[in-house]
Design a protein around this motif. Sequence first.
Motif, PDB file in Angstrom:
ATOM      1  N   HIS A  24       0.849  -1.186   0.000  1.00  0.00           N
ATOM      2  CA  HIS A  24       0.000   0.000   0.000  1.00  0.00           C
ATOM      3  C   HIS A  24       0.889   1.241   0.000  1.00  0.00           C
ATOM      4  O   HIS A  24       1.555   1.534   0.989  1.00  0.00           O
ATOM      5  N   GLY A  55      -5.728  17.887   4.203  1.00  0.00           N
ATOM      6  CA  GLY A  55      -6.029  16.773   3.318  1.00  0.00           C
ATOM      7  C   GLY A  55      -6.993  15.812   3.982  1.00  0.00           C
ATOM      8  O   GLY A  55      -7.191  15.857   5.197  1.00  0.00           O
ATOM      9  N   GLY A  56      -7.549  14.955   3.181  1.00  0.00           N
ATOM     10  CA  GLY A  56      -8.545  14.023   3.676  1.00  0.00           C
ATOM     11  C   GLY A  56      -7.944  13.030   4.658  1.00  0.00           C
ATOM     12  O   GLY A  56      -6.726  12.851   4.724  1.00  0.00           O
ATOM     13  N   SER A  57      -8.824  12.387   5.414  1.00  0.00           N
ATOM     14  CA  SER A  57      -8.368  11.357   6.343  1.00  0.00           C
ATOM     15  C   SER A  57      -7.763  10.210   5.555  1.00  0.00           C
ATOM     16  O   SER A  57      -8.341   9.749   4.571  1.00  0.00           O
ATOM     17  N   GLY A  58      -6.583   9.775   5.994  1.00  0.00           N
ATOM     18  CA  GLY A  58      -5.917   8.682   5.308  1.00  0.00           C
ATOM     19  C   GLY A  58      -5.111   9.109   4.104  1.00  0.00           C
ATOM     20  O   GLY A  58      -4.581   8.271   3.373  1.00  0.00           O
ATOM     21  N   ARG A  89       5.574  11.787  10.388  1.00  0.00           N
ATOM     22  CA  ARG A  89       6.339  10.763  11.089  1.00  0.00           C
ATOM     23  C   ARG A  89       7.597  10.379  10.332  1.00  0.00           C
ATOM     24  O   ARG A  89       8.594   9.968  10.933  1.00  0.00           O
ATOM     25  N   ASN A 105      10.720  12.861  11.085  1.00  0.00           N
ATOM     26  CA  ASN A 105      11.681  12.521  12.139  1.00  0.00           C
ATOM     27  C   ASN A 105      11.902  11.013  12.264  1.00  0.00           C
ATOM     28  O   ASN A 105      12.267  10.512  13.307  1.00  0.00           O
ATOM     29  N   LEU A 119      10.239   8.335  12.424  1.00  0.00           N
ATOM     30  CA  LEU A 119       9.476   7.340  13.164  1.00  0.00           C
ATOM     31  C   LEU A 119       8.985   6.271  12.211  1.00  0.00           C
ATOM     32  O   LEU A 119       8.738   5.133  12.598  1.00  0.00           O
ATOM     33  N   GLU A 120       8.789   6.657  10.959  1.00  0.00           N
ATOM     34  CA  GLU A 120       8.582   5.660   9.911  1.00  0.00           C
ATOM     35  C   GLU A 120       9.823   5.680   9.032  1.00  0.00           C
ATOM     36  O   GLU A 120      10.422   6.733   8.827  1.00  0.00           O
ATOM     37  N   MET A 167       7.568  17.191  18.840  1.00  0.00           N
ATOM     38  CA  MET A 167       6.472  16.556  18.108  1.00  0.00           C
ATOM     39  C   MET A 167       5.256  16.395  19.010  1.00  0.00           C
ATOM     40  O   MET A 167       5.366  15.955  20.156  1.00  0.00           O
ATOM     41  N   PHE A 216       1.801  14.363  18.998  1.00  0.00           N
ATOM     42  CA  PHE A 216       1.169  13.264  18.275  1.00  0.00           C
ATOM     43  C   PHE A 216      -0.335  13.429  18.201  1.00  0.00           C
ATOM     44  O   PHE A 216      -0.958  13.998  19.101  1.00  0.00           O
ATOM     45  N   GLN A 217      -0.883  12.815  17.151  1.00  0.00           N
ATOM     46  CA  GLN A 217      -2.333  12.836  17.006  1.00  0.00           C
ATOM     47  C   GLN A 217      -3.000  12.157  18.206  1.00  0.00           C
ATOM     48  O   GLN A 217      -4.052  12.586  18.653  1.00  0.00           O
ATOM     49  N   GLU A 249      -2.365  17.576  14.202  1.00  0.00           N
ATOM     50  CA  GLU A 249      -3.689  17.977  14.683  1.00  0.00           C
ATOM     51  C   GLU A 249      -3.654  18.402  16.156  1.00  0.00           C
ATOM     52  O   GLU A 249      -4.269  17.760  17.008  1.00  0.00           O
ATOM     53  N   HIS A 268      -7.143  19.836  10.542  1.00  0.00           N
ATOM     54  CA  HIS A 268      -8.410  19.693   9.831  1.00  0.00           C
ATOM     55  C   HIS A 268      -9.214  20.972   9.903  1.00  0.00           C
ATOM     56  O   HIS A 268     -10.255  21.070   9.270  1.00  0.00           O
ATOM     57  N   PHE A 285     -13.054  19.697  -1.585  1.00  0.00           N
ATOM     58  CA  PHE A 285     -12.665  19.511  -0.187  1.00  0.00           C
ATOM     59  C   PHE A 285     -13.085  20.719   0.655  1.00  0.00           C
ATOM     60  O   PHE A 285     -13.539  20.581   1.784  1.00  0.00           O
TER      61      PHE A 285
END
Lengths: 264, 264, 257, 240, 233
Positions: free
Chosen positions: A31, A51-54, A62, A65, A67-68, A105, A107-108, A186, A218, A259
């Motif tokens: 994905h 932007g939209g969710s997802g 992430r 820095n 984290l991913e 940072m 986080f959400q 967010e 958002h 949007f």
Amino acid sequence: MTGTTNGVQAQPAERPEAIAVRDLRKSFGSHEVLKGVSMRACEGDVVAIIGGSGSGKSTMLRCINFLETPSGGEITIGGERVEMRPDGSPASRRQIERLRQSLGMVFQSFNLWTHKTVLENLIEVPVHVLKVPRAEAEARARKLLDRVGLAEKEGAYPAFLSGGQQQRAAIARALCMEPRAMLFDEPTSALDPELVGEVLAVIRALADEGRTMILVTHEMKFAREVASHVIYLFNGQIEEEGPPERLFGAPRSERLKQFLKSVA
Amino acid sequence: MTGTTNGVQAQPAERPEAIAVRDLRKSFGSHEVLKGVSMRACEGDVVAIIGGSGSGKSTMLRCINFLETPSGGEITIGGERVEMRPDGSPASRRQIERLRQSLGMVFQSFNLWTHKTVLENLIEVPVHVLKVPRAEAEARARKLLDRVGLAEKEGAYPAFLSGGQQQRAAIARALCMEPRAMLFDEPTSALDPELVGEVLAVIRALADEGRTMILVTHEMKFAREVASHVIYLFNGQIEEEGPPERLFGAPRSERLKQFLKSVA
Amino acid sequence: MIAFLRPRHRQVLLVAGAALVAWCIHALDWSWLPAYWPLFLRGIWATVWLTALTTVLGLVLAIPLGFAQAAGPWFLAWPALAFCTIIRGTPLLLQIWLIYYGLGSLFPQFPWIRQSDLWPILRQAWPYAVLALTLSYAGYEGEVMRGAFKSVPRGQLEAARAMGMPRLTLFRRIWLPQALRKVLPTLSGETVLQMKATPLVATITVVETYAVASRVRQDTFIVYEPLLLLAVVYLAIAAVIVLVFRHFERMVPTRTA
Amino acid sequence: MSTLELLALQPPGWGGNLLRGLANSIQIAVGAYGLGLAIGTAGAYGKIYGGPVLRDLLEVYTTVVRAVPELILILILYFGLTDLVNQILVEMGRDRIQISGVIAGIAVLGVVQGAYSTEVLRGAILAVPHGQIEAARAMGMPAGMLARRITLPLMLGNAIPGLANLWLIATKDTALLAVVGFSELTLETRQAAGTTKAYFTFFMAAGAIYLAITLLSQWGFARAERWARRGEPAVAAGAR
Amino acid sequence: KVGMAPEPYPPFASMDASGKWVGWEIEIVDAIFKSQGMEYTIVPVAWDGIIPALTSGQIDTIMNSMSITDERLRTIDFSDKYYNTPTVIVAAKGAVASPDAEGLAGKIIGVQVSTVHQNYAEKYFAGSAAEIKTYQTQDEANQDLVAGRIDAVQADSIALDAFLATEAGAACCELVGAVKDDPEILGRGVGAGVRKGDDALREAINAGIKAIRADGTYDAITAKYFASSIYGD
Ligand SMILES: Nc1ncnc2c1ncn2[C@@H]1O[C@H](COP(=O)(O)OP(=O)(O)OP(=O)(O)O)[C@@H](O)[C@H]1O
Ligand SMILES: Nc1ncnc2c1ncn2[C@@H]1O[C@H](COP(=O)(O)OP(=O)(O)OP(=O)(O)O)[C@@H](O)[C@H]1O
Ligand SMILES: [Mg+2]
Ligand SMILES: [Mg+2]
């Protein structure tokens, strides 16, 4: 920062570059979440990502820095390129730790440490990583807690706080590091309008001090008021970007129009 | 519903009462969070609760289905008074379980079951508690997931979803029970404007079907559009309430004016 | 299988293992094996069924023991705590002795038991072995399950309560699965420990693999070979245990940071 | 001899021997448990974050060491290995060496305990919500400090029951050291019982001693768990 | 260096509360080595580790009531025997008529594991007896005999005499008699184990045994512990 794609206004480029992302890619399994995203922020810039969710906003933050682990692309922080192995993981743990210490940072999902009180959460990194004297860190933490209206909760454990209180504690924790740049995911999602105004003021003050901010939000109104540059992410790509007045006032892309329609 | 305190408009009271709260009190230790709150919602009503962070909104919602033990007061659901012991805990587990089955709840922190996929989360209660045939429950769940745009994530585990995706899954999970009333704790906090519009449409449709909704929200615009009655909570008490047009258009209390100032 | 062997290091490990086995077969003394082989088979069977039966029964007991301590009223929590403490606090060997020579020697004092149909069973050792091993496993795992039940986040349970899930359903569908998932690695270790505790029942004449190996050593004074064979047998059983638990663990992916 | 005489601290009473055995047992158990925790922590981290080779090697370690009876390990280490080393030394014209039975015992029990605690700690670390670790990482906490200040304290609540079990097993597993002629509690008990034929007295005495150790440990572990679970709302709290 | 298991085996060898070795075997060892003018120390090694301790050189001989058998002779060497006690059957009162296959037909017999008694019982009684149960210690077998789980035990006369002298033993059980001798299994007695090829030590011990039997030391020591001779013939 300059919008490289839709660079409408030629800014005086005297401010040094703070964060730059080039052709960032990220897949989870098969994905593909980020499909080549580029961005540049100079010191004092406030970049809002909408932007939209997802659509990959959190993933992008992430990745900045590490984290991913990005699947591809290049990231520069404070003019320093992050060394990456071929698989995208950071080559030098030292470097990444040092760079992260200059990046706050939020986080959400807040991610406050559940085994520490609010105050302990705030002073943890200043005292143990940045080696600020404890008394000084506590004083700074108390001032921040006061500012976000959490002074009386300093001894409470996160699990016993309301959602908005947790979010404010998380913001204070990031600020307590006095980072040169901030990544906000967010940061006002659980806050009432009054507090949103307060966070807005904090962000403005930080920007005036020359700190850089990248924030996912958002709330279009919030983005419009606080950002110096807005990026609209769609499906892992930058669909449109530019200064907020232009983007919200006269969107070009059909998707962005769609949007924003529900906001009006 | 009728605003008992500020009951301005005399509504035709032909619809049956769905949820009523009388003089609800709740303390955590010595900290009194709810100081006597009353509220009444009839079938088809949408009551929005607004208020500052930490004012007790979530606590009130959680008291209504007895996730918190009230320190005092009375709660009636669907015309049935919840039997309480002197200490406020429900006297009959059976009763409370039955009543809860008719109340859907969306948590501020989602609380999706981490050991089940999204689809499994949705069908869990319908299949195992309400004894809906599995095929039927799955069909209903898929339709809901489609509606909130999560069709392709039905097999994913919650930990691998974005914030907005988790929130949508939580909303779908509550809807999948087909409850007669819904308690929403900031159901749109992690959603982009487009999805907020979608949730708004869902809530309207539910209200039209005669279902009752109580929702906590920070988005005044959302409250204004969806609610039939708005309650402004301040410091554990109802500071002001009334129909949205009146409350947002001509707030009387100084505090509410202050609260709404930043929205304008 | 092929996918399993694809990484180079797995092939190296496999070759090294095979070489070790070959060396053992070649260099060591296995002349005693034919004489004792049937005995070994019986011992292996005893080890397998004792381990399997007592872990399953023990876990069934451990779940209520742990739950009572984690969330039960005091009149259930205290006895459960006392049971777990006593079991964990005394050597298993002592428990086996007490149950077999203590409890077991009470029965023959009553003529009606001696006359009854149960006597042929009560006279044997294995019921006592099963009882002692089951209680032991229950005691240790009761403690493990207590922690597991406690560490299920409250929100997960509240979500179920808020939808009116009856207590038993909530326990069965949410609380227990999440608790078990957290302690699967611990449980797999404790199950291997249980397998290694079975030799203690040799003291009450139940013959399993370890007792056979000991017998060979005493009979022949060959030191290492019977123990090596024992190790191989244990290894095979342990591998099965580990694989079973790993399988359960993989059923739900965990997000690691 | 009466029970009291049997248990007297001075010979011919056996009480003193039992207590000396207890002291030895605890010494071994503490050593082995400590070594096991160190190995277990490293092993758990290796299994979670290590590369495929390290992970497979650790899998082999935990499976083999847990499965092989401790007796075999200690026989091989204490007799087989020293024999081998001595043969080599003699070939080279050096003196024979003699490793201490206690050290060998601690090493073997520690390595075995390490295999069990690897799995206990791995499960506990995996049960820590990933966001908690990410938060520390995002602020540039070095890996060692992150483990010390965030991960390990957070997983402790999950790990303590399993670790407590391992500690209690360690206190009893010292019986193994009789093989190398080390007199610990179990052996002293057997000697006392076998010599005096007062089996019941001495086994009960040993049982009482073990139970006392357990109660004491239970108290300590319960305190540690309460500390580790501070900040966690009680799971059963709120209305049922 | 003489290896002894610290697990007590009275009256042959055990350690008292002050850690001193006592028992018949201890005195015999002392006498044997004294007679040959050799120094010795007793090293405690658990039974489980006693053979590896011998083969790896940590001890040089084992004198710990170790029966001589063919199977064992393939792994270590033995000296001549230094004692050999008669093998007897003890049974619940009236349960067993004679100490042979017919008398034990359909009965459950208990023996200590890995002893010559187990070998004997499996050779002669396995066909007719209901079951042969193996115990880790003789005491446990005796206890089960008292509890009625088994009908008879087979062991050396010294252990069983002691058992029959106890209250519980006297109440439940009786001596049935000595089993028929089988020199292959029972006739070899107990010897000192030495490393294969260590002939010098083996010869020295053999000479020691001969010497103390000849000069009466052996009988003097035996008389302190037992009513009759245990050398066997
Ligand atoms: N379990 C608890 N124990 C102690 N105090 C609590 C607990 N839960 C909530 N509180 C306190 O009660 C007050 C009200 O909390 P509540 O969650 O109802 O606020 P809220 O109105 O929902 O706020 P938000 O908008 O931030 O979610 C807060 O000050 C909070 O710290
Ligand atoms: N760890 C993960 N493993 C697999 N897929 C993931 C993982 N994290 C995120 N995703 C997927 O990647 C996509 C982007 O996620 P991301 O969290 O970046 O979204 P987002 O833009 O922040 O959305 P939101 O506004 O809802 O928070 C989503 O489809 C999500 O399901
Ligand atoms: Mg996000
Ligand atoms: Mg709230």
